[in-house]
Each structure stands twice: as C-alpha cells, then as structure tokens.
Enzyme design. Structure first.
Site, short mmCIF file in Angstrom:
data_model
loop_
_atom_site.label_atom_id
_atom_site.label_comp_id
_atom_site.label_asym_id
_atom_site.label_seq_id
_atom_site.Cartn_x
_atom_site.Cartn_y
_atom_site.Cartn_z
N ASP A 34 -2.35 4.74 15.56
CA ASP A 34 -3.57 4.46 14.79
C ASP A 34 -4.73 5.17 15.46
O ASP A 34 -4.68 5.44 16.67
CB ASP A 34 -3.85 2.95 14.73
CG ASP A 34 -4.74 2.56 13.55
OD1 ASP A 34 -4.23 1.92 12.60
OD2 ASP A 34 -5.95 2.87 13.58
N ARG A 83 -7.24 -1.16 -0.65
CA ARG A 83 -8.05 -1.41 -1.84
C ARG A 83 -8.94 -2.61 -1.62
O ARG A 83 -8.51 -3.61 -1.06
CB ARG A 83 -7.13 -1.71 -3.02
CG ARG A 83 -7.08 -0.58 -3.98
CD ARG A 83 -6.44 -0.91 -5.29
NE ARG A 83 -5.30 -1.79 -5.24
CZ ARG A 83 -4.85 -2.43 -6.30
NH1 ARG A 83 -5.46 -2.31 -7.46
NH2 ARG A 83 -3.78 -3.19 -6.21
N ARG A 89 -6.75 1.90 -7.40
CA ARG A 89 -6.05 2.73 -6.43
C ARG A 89 -6.62 4.15 -6.44
O ARG A 89 -6.66 4.83 -5.42
CB ARG A 89 -4.56 2.77 -6.73
CG ARG A 89 -3.85 1.48 -6.37
CD ARG A 89 -2.34 1.64 -6.49
NE ARG A 89 -1.65 0.43 -6.05
CZ ARG A 89 -1.41 -0.60 -6.85
NH1 ARG A 89 -1.78 -0.58 -8.10
NH2 ARG A 89 -0.78 -1.67 -6.39
N ASN A 96 -8.33 8.77 1.17
CA ASN A 96 -6.99 8.72 1.74
C ASN A 96 -6.32 10.09 1.78
O ASN A 96 -5.47 10.34 2.64
CB ASN A 96 -6.13 7.69 1.01
CG ASN A 96 -6.51 6.27 1.43
OD1 ASN A 96 -7.33 6.09 2.32
ND2 ASN A 96 -5.93 5.29 0.79
N ASP A 149 7.25 -2.75 -6.61
CA ASP A 149 6.99 -3.18 -8.00
C ASP A 149 8.20 -3.94 -8.54
O ASP A 149 8.05 -4.95 -9.25
CB ASP A 149 6.67 -1.96 -8.87
CG ASP A 149 5.37 -1.28 -8.43
OD1 ASP A 149 4.49 -1.98 -7.91
OD2 ASP A 149 5.26 -0.06 -8.60
N ARG A 152 8.36 -7.42 -7.08
CA ARG A 152 7.41 -8.33 -7.75
C ARG A 152 7.95 -8.75 -9.11
O ARG A 152 7.86 -9.92 -9.50
CB ARG A 152 6.04 -7.65 -7.89
CG ARG A 152 5.32 -7.55 -6.55
CD ARG A 152 3.98 -6.88 -6.68
NE ARG A 152 3.24 -6.94 -5.41
CZ ARG A 152 2.40 -6.01 -4.98
NH1 ARG A 152 2.17 -4.93 -5.72
NH2 ARG A 152 1.78 -6.16 -3.83
#
Ligand code: APR
Length: 311
Positions: A34, A83, A89, A96, A149, A152
């Site tokens: 990082d 976000r 997005r 980004n 996705d 979910r």
C-alpha cells in the site's frame, strides 16, 4: 512445502480481508502493498499475530515498496478509492485509472510471469486497462466481478426461496455495476431453473436486489463499500488459479468473438487455472440475454475508449 507467493496491492478493506482469507486458508505467502505508510506493515503484523491461533503455515508481509513482491504467481489489485454514497462506479474512473496504471507498471517489473486479478472499480474498465498497461497475454489478466454478483444473486435467491445456500447455483454475467446481467434461466434451486421455483414478480425482485446489492451495502455503511463478499470472491478465484483447478467461475475476461463481443473485458463463465484463464466456454443464451450482455459491454467499451485515449 514452499507456498506460492501472492501479492495484494491495496491494504484497505478489500485487500486486507482478502490477504487474511488467503493466509488463513493456507493458500499462499502473502505480500500486502500500500502507499500508506505503516498500514500494510501493521495489518500484516496483526495477521501474523493470529498465526498460532489459526495455525496457518504461510506468512503475511506488509510493505510500501515492490521489491518484496518479486516472483509472485498471482497479484491482486485492490488499490484505489472506494465508492462513496451517491457515487457511481464510473465516477471513480479517472482517479482509479491513474492508480491502476502505476500499480501495474511496478508489479510486472518484479513479477513478469504473474496472473493479475483486478478488483478495483470500475472493474471491467480497470481490468482492460491493467491488461493494456501490463503487456501480458490477455489470458493472464482477469477481474473479479461475476463471482461477487453471482454470490449476491445466490444469497437473494436463498432468502426468497427459503432453500439452503448450498443448493443454489446462480449466474450473473456482463459488466460489474448497474448494467450487470443476472440470468434466472441459468440459475437453479436444487437443480430446478429459478423461473420454475419463483413467479415472475419474485424473480424480478431478486434480480433488482442483486443489481443494487453493492449500493445497498454502501448506503448502510455510510462510508466505504462492501468488502467481505468481494474479498471472499477474489480469494476463491486465486485458489482456483493456484490449485490449477479448472473451476468455471463468472470472471471478467477478455473476449474475442464470444457472445458477439470483441476487444472488451466483461464477466462470463471462464475456466481458471495456473495460467489464468484456461478457456471461455460459450454458453447458449437467448436473443434477449445476448442483447443484454452486449448492451452491458457497450458501456464498458465507451469508458475504455475514454481511459485509453486519456492515457
Ligand atoms: N498503490 C497502492 N495502494 C494504493 C494506491 C496506490 N497507488 N492508491 C491507493 N491505495 C490504497 C489506499 O491507501 C487504501 O489503503 O488502496 C487502499 C484502498 O482501500 P479502501 O479505501 O479501504 O478501499 P476498499 O474498500 O478496499 O476498495 C478498494 O476495490 O471493490 C473495489 O470499489 C472498490 O475500487 C475499490 C477497491
């Protein structure tokens, strides 16, 4: 036995959670990178403190430099801005893109043979950019969108039907975002197609919750975005790659003619192994499903054009 090395760039919510999952599952020695001074080092040390409790064999090292990432088999990119409430997005695109450019350039310098798995949003655009900047074969650059996705979708199907999550197979393809394409016809509850189990209105509601699943988490959290399910999803992809399992997962991959799409990254079922994407078997879609995927991909291509020209 020596473990493979996996680098996770971005020691934020998603990156640190993924690093911890990979360590606890014994998948790899993890290097956490990082730009923030002390954060990757502190989180890595904290994870290592759990080693005697969790009994994992691997190591987690935190750093602000790329030297320690050398020779990674897989690199996961989660660096970027998350976000915020009310932000799409696509708002993240420019910020980004410059982060992903700089991260990929440094990663490939030290790990030219790695498979890159992008998580940073907007996912499909950032994955395309990572591929372009890396100079690697497209099979070695992929993104984590469809697994999340679909996870979910599976959750909401289990909720709506009352059936165990283990009996649900759910498939979402297309761009990761509002234009995703849940496929009820190819999703099953104990082997039965979803439209045979739920009526049309119930299916539509499950689809709606899936499409807005990420936004729902964002609005509940107030700051930051989802990270447990994203981290679990990318960890599953890394596991398939490292174990050369050939598992078919909805992954953000480069398409060259499949589904009538060319020169674009979106999620479709793909078989994953040591070299990244082994194969993209083309599923039979109805005309409507195909049109939805193509519409979804068009949005990605438009953003890619902006990012590539901007570069
Ligand atoms: N190099 C390395 N790390 C960076 C860089 C960079 N150039 N720029 C930012 N970072 C780091 C930040 O310091 C931060 O620690 O990326 C991390 C991002 O962490 P969070 O802000 O917690 O964001 P997170 O929720 O983990 O999401 C990361 O994944 O799901 C996507 O939309 C999400 O794009 C976002 C990304």
């Amino acid at each position: 036995m020596a473990l493979p090395k996996v680098t996770v760039v971005g020691a934020g919510q998603v990156g640190a959670t993924a690093a911890f999952l990979m360590a606890v599952k014994g998948l790899a020695d993890v290097v956490l990178v990082d730009v923030a001074a002390g954060i990757p080092q502190g989180k890595a040390l904290d994870m290592m403190h759990s080693r005697s409790v969790e009994r994992f064999a691997g190591t987690v090292v935190g750093t602000n430099e790329y030297e320690l990432t050398a020779g990674s088999e897989v690199v996961v990119i989660t660096a970027g801005l998350p976000r915020k409430p009310g932000m799409t997005r696509d708002d993240l695109l420019a910020a980004n893109a410059s982060i992903v450019r700089s991260v990929v350039t440094q990663l490939v310098q030290y790990s030219p043979d790695a498979v890159i798995v992008c998580v940073t949003n907007p996912l499909d655009v950032m994955t395309y950019l990572a591929w372009k900047v890396s100079g690697l074969p497209a099979a070695r650059v992929l993104g984590m969108g469809g697994v999340l996705d679909s996870a979910r979708f599976a959750y909401f199907i289990a909720e709506a039907t009352g059936e165990p999550i283990a009996d649900i197979e759910a498939l979402v393809i297309g761009a990761h975002g509002d234009a995703m394409v849940p496929l009820p016809r190819l999703s099953t509850v104990a082997g039965r197609p979803l439209p045979e189990v739920l009526d049309e209105a119930a299916v539509a509601e499950v689809v709606r919750r899936t499409v807005f699943g990420g936004a729902e988490v964002v609005s509940l959290l107030g700051s930051g975005s989802a990270f447990y399910a994203p981290a679990a999803s990318v960890t599953a992809m890394v596991e398939a790659i490292l174990h050369d399992s050939g598992a078919v997962m909805p992954s953000c991959v480069y398409l060259e003619g499949q589904y009538g799409l060319d020169d674009v990254y979106v999620s479709v079922p793909a078989s994953l192994g040591r070299g990244g994407v082994r194969d993209v078997p083309e599923y039979g879609l109805t005309e409507d499903e195909l049109a939805d995927v193509q519409r979804s991909a068009r949005g990605v291509s438009e953003s890619v054009a902006v990012v590539v020209q901007g570069g």
